[in-house]
Design a protein around this motif. Structure first.
Motif, PDB file in Angstrom:
ATOM      1  N   GLU A 325       0.806  -1.117   0.133  1.00 32.19           N
ATOM      2  CA  GLU A 325      -0.011  -0.024   0.104  1.00 32.19           C
ATOM      3  C   GLU A 325       0.680   1.125   0.221  1.00 32.19           C
ATOM      4  O   GLU A 325       1.836   1.342   0.920  1.00 32.19           O
ATOM      5  N   ILE A 326       0.635   2.232  -0.966  1.00 31.37           N
ATOM      6  CA  ILE A 326       1.572   3.181  -1.096  1.00 31.37           C
ATOM      7  C   ILE A 326       0.413   4.547  -1.035  1.00 31.37           C
ATOM      8  O   ILE A 326       0.984   5.634  -0.781  1.00 31.37           O
ATOM      9  N   GLY A 327      -0.920   4.418  -0.964  1.00 34.31           N
ATOM     10  CA  GLY A 327      -1.595   5.634  -0.730  1.00 34.31           C
ATOM     11  C   GLY A 327      -3.207   5.021  -0.564  1.00 34.31           C
ATOM     12  O   GLY A 327      -3.397   3.838  -0.805  1.00 34.31           O
ATOM     13  N   ARG A 328      -3.917   6.088  -0.190  1.00 31.21           N
ATOM     14  CA  ARG A 328      -5.378   5.754   0.114  1.00 31.21           C
ATOM     15  C   ARG A 328      -6.182   6.982  -0.454  1.00 31.21           C
ATOM     16  O   ARG A 328      -5.818   7.913   0.130  1.00 31.21           O
ATOM     17  N   ILE A 329      -7.120   6.683  -1.210  1.00 31.60           N
ATOM     18  CA  ILE A 329      -8.114   7.898  -1.448  1.00 31.60           C
ATOM     19  C   ILE A 329      -9.533   7.691  -0.816  1.00 31.60           C
ATOM     20  O   ILE A 329     -10.097   6.533  -1.095  1.00 31.60           O
ATOM     21  N   GLU A 330      -9.868   8.403   0.027  1.00 29.35           N
ATOM     22  CA  GLU A 330     -11.199   8.330   0.588  1.00 29.35           C
ATOM     23  C   GLU A 330     -12.342   8.349  -0.440  1.00 29.35           C
ATOM     24  O   GLU A 330     -12.338   9.274  -1.379  1.00 29.35           O
ATOM     25  N   GLY A 331     -13.667   7.805  -0.183  1.00 31.44           N
ATOM     26  CA  GLY A 331     -14.664   8.017  -1.218  1.00 31.44           C
ATOM     27  C   GLY A 331     -15.828   8.565  -0.532  1.00 31.44           C
ATOM     28  O   GLY A 331     -16.874   8.539  -1.308  1.00 31.44           O
ATOM     29  N   GLY A 332     -15.683   9.271   0.613  1.00 33.07           N
ATOM     30  CA  GLY A 332     -16.971   9.897   1.214  1.00 33.07           C
ATOM     31  C   GLY A 332     -16.969  11.173   0.878  1.00 33.07           C
ATOM     32  O   GLY A 332     -17.871  11.948   1.434  1.00 33.07           O
ATOM     33  N   GLU A 333     -16.396  11.903   0.173  1.00 32.07           N
ATOM     34  CA  GLU A 333     -16.414  13.395  -0.090  1.00 32.07           C
ATOM     35  C   GLU A 333     -17.449  13.975  -0.790  1.00 32.07           C
ATOM     36  O   GLU A 333     -18.135  14.998  -0.461  1.00 32.07           O
ATOM     37  N   ALA A 334     -18.233  13.043  -1.654  1.00 34.77           N
ATOM     38  CA  ALA A 334     -19.335  13.566  -2.307  1.00 34.77           C
ATOM     39  C   ALA A 334     -20.706  13.471  -1.489  1.00 34.77           C
ATOM     40  O   ALA A 334     -21.617  13.874  -1.962  1.00 34.77           O
ATOM     41  N   PHE A 335     -20.526  12.839  -0.384  1.00 36.05           N
ATOM     42  CA  PHE A 335     -21.812  12.618   0.495  1.00 36.05           C
ATOM     43  C   PHE A 335     -22.161  13.828   1.151  1.00 36.05           C
ATOM     44  O   PHE A 335     -21.584  14.574   1.711  1.00 36.05           O
ATOM     45  N   PHE A 336     -23.477  14.245   0.974  1.00 36.36           N
ATOM     46  CA  PHE A 336     -23.998  15.183   1.283  1.00 36.36           C
ATOM     47  C   PHE A 336     -23.368  16.580   0.956  1.00 36.36           C
ATOM     48  O   PHE A 336     -23.180  17.493   1.700  1.00 36.36           O
ATOM     49  N   ASP A 337     -22.995  16.590  -0.271  1.00 34.73           N
ATOM     50  CA  ASP A 337     -22.313  17.896  -0.719  1.00 34.73           C
ATOM     51  C   ASP A 337     -23.327  18.767  -1.378  1.00 34.73           C
ATOM     52  O   ASP A 337     -24.017  18.321  -2.377  1.00 34.73           O
ATOM     53  N   LEU A 338     -23.754  19.951  -0.797  1.00 31.85           N
ATOM     54  CA  LEU A 338     -24.524  20.831  -1.131  1.00 31.85           C
ATOM     55  C   LEU A 338     -24.375  21.580  -2.594  1.00 31.85           C
ATOM     56  O   LEU A 338     -25.162  22.045  -3.272  1.00 31.85           O
ATOM     57  N   ASN A 339     -22.921  21.608  -2.777  1.00 34.48           N
ATOM     58  CA  ASN A 339     -22.620  22.386  -4.026  1.00 34.48           C
ATOM     59  C   ASN A 339     -21.634  21.476  -4.878  1.00 34.48           C
ATOM     60  O   ASN A 339     -20.472  21.516  -4.714  1.00 34.48           O
ATOM     61  N   PRO A 340     -22.263  20.352  -5.378  1.00 36.51           N
ATOM     62  CA  PRO A 340     -21.343  19.505  -6.211  1.00 36.51           C
ATOM     63  C   PRO A 340     -20.391  20.221  -7.287  1.00 36.51           C
ATOM     64  O   PRO A 340     -20.838  21.120  -7.908  1.00 36.51           O
ATOM     65  N   ASP A 341     -19.113  19.741  -7.370  1.00 33.34           N
ATOM     66  CA  ASP A 341     -18.261  20.251  -8.117  1.00 33.34           C
ATOM     67  C   ASP A 341     -18.183  19.473  -9.390  1.00 33.34           C
ATOM     68  O   ASP A 341     -17.333  18.693  -9.649  1.00 33.34           O
ATOM     69  N   ALA A 342     -19.179  19.957 -10.258  1.00 32.53           N
ATOM     70  CA  ALA A 342     -19.451  19.153 -11.282  1.00 32.53           C
ATOM     71  C   ALA A 342     -20.165  20.193 -12.378  1.00 32.53           C
ATOM     72  O   ALA A 342     -20.729  21.124 -11.983  1.00 32.53           O
ATOM     73  N   ASP A 343     -20.008  19.698 -13.808  1.00 32.58           N
ATOM     74  CA  ASP A 343     -20.632  20.755 -14.864  1.00 32.58           C
ATOM     75  C   ASP A 343     -22.187  20.369 -15.050  1.00 32.58           C
ATOM     76  O   ASP A 343     -22.475  18.986 -14.641  1.00 32.58           O
ATOM     77  N   TRP A 344     -22.955  21.164 -15.337  1.00 37.48           N
ATOM     78  CA  TRP A 344     -24.361  21.092 -15.442  1.00 37.48           C
ATOM     79  C   TRP A 344     -24.483  20.326 -17.016  1.00 37.48           C
ATOM     80  O   TRP A 344     -23.871  20.779 -17.948  1.00 37.48           O
TER      81      TRP A 344
END
Length: 483
Positions: A325-344
């Motif tokens: 194991e050389i690193g870990r990326i968490e997967g809960g950042e998008a939960f309850f995100d009131l302003n998603p960082d994505a294009d419409w």
């Protein structure tokens, strides 16, 4: 004729009120229950507010607003808004990713977490001609309900008027029986004086006493009839607060039914009468149903516009080629995100839908059934007009017959009154027997009762005719006639 009757009603009404006031109460001896004097206008107003059947009819008017609003909603665009749709998941997986993102075997099975949040909105619009036709049909249904309320209201007023007349007739009959009882007692006093002078035997005295007893029974029956009439009137009104009451006699109409314009009355009833108008509304409803079925063969146009954005994240454990194991990326950042960082993202759709030709036979059968229903409603309308014309002409015959009978019975009562006065005088001087006097007295009683019944039969015939017409008779009197 109405002047003397009206004057005689006043002491009788006062007597009824006084007896009611003096009646024993279930409460304290000092408590006196108030007796209300109910006029005809007040009875009609109370019935409009409290009669259960009429209240059910008026309550149905509330459906007009809700059904019209539902019909409009079928025409308006549909808007869907998704302010926040978020979720997170945990999954066990034996697969991992290397530094380049390629899947590799994960010797240590662990819990992988992922999350997602999306926002969006959609606008849908469907143009269907049948929705416009249903909106117009709903307007007709609303008009029919309002017509039903108007018709039932007039019918209720005439029914209250009829029962009010019945109560008034029993009140006048009570006064008449009181007059006849007073006359019988007067005759008894006269016979008693003649018997004391030995000018009449005991047979005449017993006959006079029997006459008084029979008349007392007639008076008690008249009292019971009056109480029953008041109870029936109170039940029709439906007001529970109306407990003890008496009526205020109304002046009875004076007019000659032969002066009514029969042809104009029939023409008005067969075109604007309540039953005819309801039948016409039913025909229009069925015709609208047929038009709606025909419009179902037209294409339907649907428009849609949607826009949305989605943000997703997945937990990843990064390992090298040896599996370390050389690193870990968490997967809960998008939960309850009131302003998603994505294009419409946006989408516009246009759809034209044609009817399914496979349902042609079913729709053809339905259209044929609706056509038969339209024809039947038209026949019902024609039948209603024929029935209304028959009712109006028949009730006019009854009204005229009642008027002639009233004139005859009034003349008969006047002759019987004069005959009794002459017979009473002849009896006092010994020229007539008591049996002859008794027979003439009974003839007068029957004549006065018949005249009273004829007077109120004429009034009931008038009320019945006005109920069938749906309007007053005032507008159908020829020029020069006054009621």
């Amino acid at each position: 004729m109405m002047g003397p009757i009206r004057r005689r009603l006043i002491p009788v009404a006062a007597t009824v009120v006084a007896l009611a006031l003096l009646a024993p109460s279930t409460g304290s001896a000092q408590e006196v229950e108030r007796v209300e004097v109910l006029t005809l206008a007040e009875a009609m107003e109370r019935a409009a507010r409290h009669n259960p059947a009429f209240r059910r009819t008026t309550n149905d008017l509330g459906l007009n607003r809700t059904e019209t609003r539902s019909a409009w909603l079928e025409l308006l665009p549909t808007l869907n808004v998704n302010l926040l749709n978020t979720n997170t998941n945990w999954n066990r997986t034996p697969v991992a990713s290397d530094i380049f993102g390629n899947p590799v075997n994960n010797p240590e099975t662990g819990m992988i977490r992922s999350s997602q949040t999306s926002q969006g909105g959609a606008l849908f619009f469907t143009f269907d001609l049948t929705n416009l036709l249903r909106l117009r049909q709903q307007e007709i249904l609303s008009e029919r309900r309002e017509l039903t309320v108007s018709t039932e209201g007039h019918a209720l007023r005439t029914e209250v008027a009829a029962l009010y007349l019945t109560a008034q007739e029993t009140l006048v009959s009570l006064e008449l029986e009181q007059d006849l009882l007073d006359r019988a007692r007067t005759n008894l006093d006269a016979v008693d004086r003649l018997f004391a002078l030995a000018r009449r035997d005991r047979t005449d005295l017993l006959g006079a006493e029997l006459e008084v007893a029979e008349q007392e029974g007639s008076f008690e029956r008249a009292e019971a009839d009056h109480e029953s009439a008041l109870l029936e009137l109170r039940t029709l009104i439906g007001d529970s607060t109306l407990t003890r009451f008496t009526i205020d006699p109304v002046p009875l109409t004076q007019f000659d039914p032969s002066r009514l314009d029969e042809e104009r009355m029939v023409a008005e009833a067969t075109t604007q009468g309540p039953r005819v108008r309801q039948a016409e509304a039913s025909v229009e409803v069925e015709e609208r149903n047929r038009t709606i079925q025909r419009a179902q063969w037209l294409p339907t146009l649907s428009l849609s516009y949607t826009t949305s954005r989605t943000s997703a994240a997945r937990q990843r454990v990064v390992r090298d080629q040896e599996g370390n194991e050389i690193g870990r990326i968490e997967g809960g950042e998008a939960f309850f995100d009131l302003n998603p960082d994505a294009d419409w993202g946006r989408n516009f759709g246009l759809t034209v839908s044609f009817p399914n030709l496979g349902t042609w036979f079913n729709r053809s059968n339905a259209a044929e059934q609706t056509g038969i229903a339209v024809r039947n409603q038209r026949e019902s309308l024609r039948e209603a007009r024929l029935d209304v014309e028959r009712e109006i002409r028949t009730q006019l015959v009854t009204l005229r017959s009642s008027h002639r009978d009233l004139l005859l019975q009034e003349r008969r009562a006047a002759l019987a009154e004069e005959r009794l006065n002459l017979t009473s005088e002849a009896y006092r001087i010994g020229q007539r027997t008591f049996l002859e006097l008794q027979a003439v007295s009974r003839e007068l009683a029957q004549a006065r009762r018949a005249a009273l019944q004829a007077r109120f039969n004429l009034e009931r015939a008038r009320v019945t005719l006005e109920r069938s017409l749906g309007m007053s008779l005032d507008g159908f009197l020829r020029a020069g006639e006054e009621r």
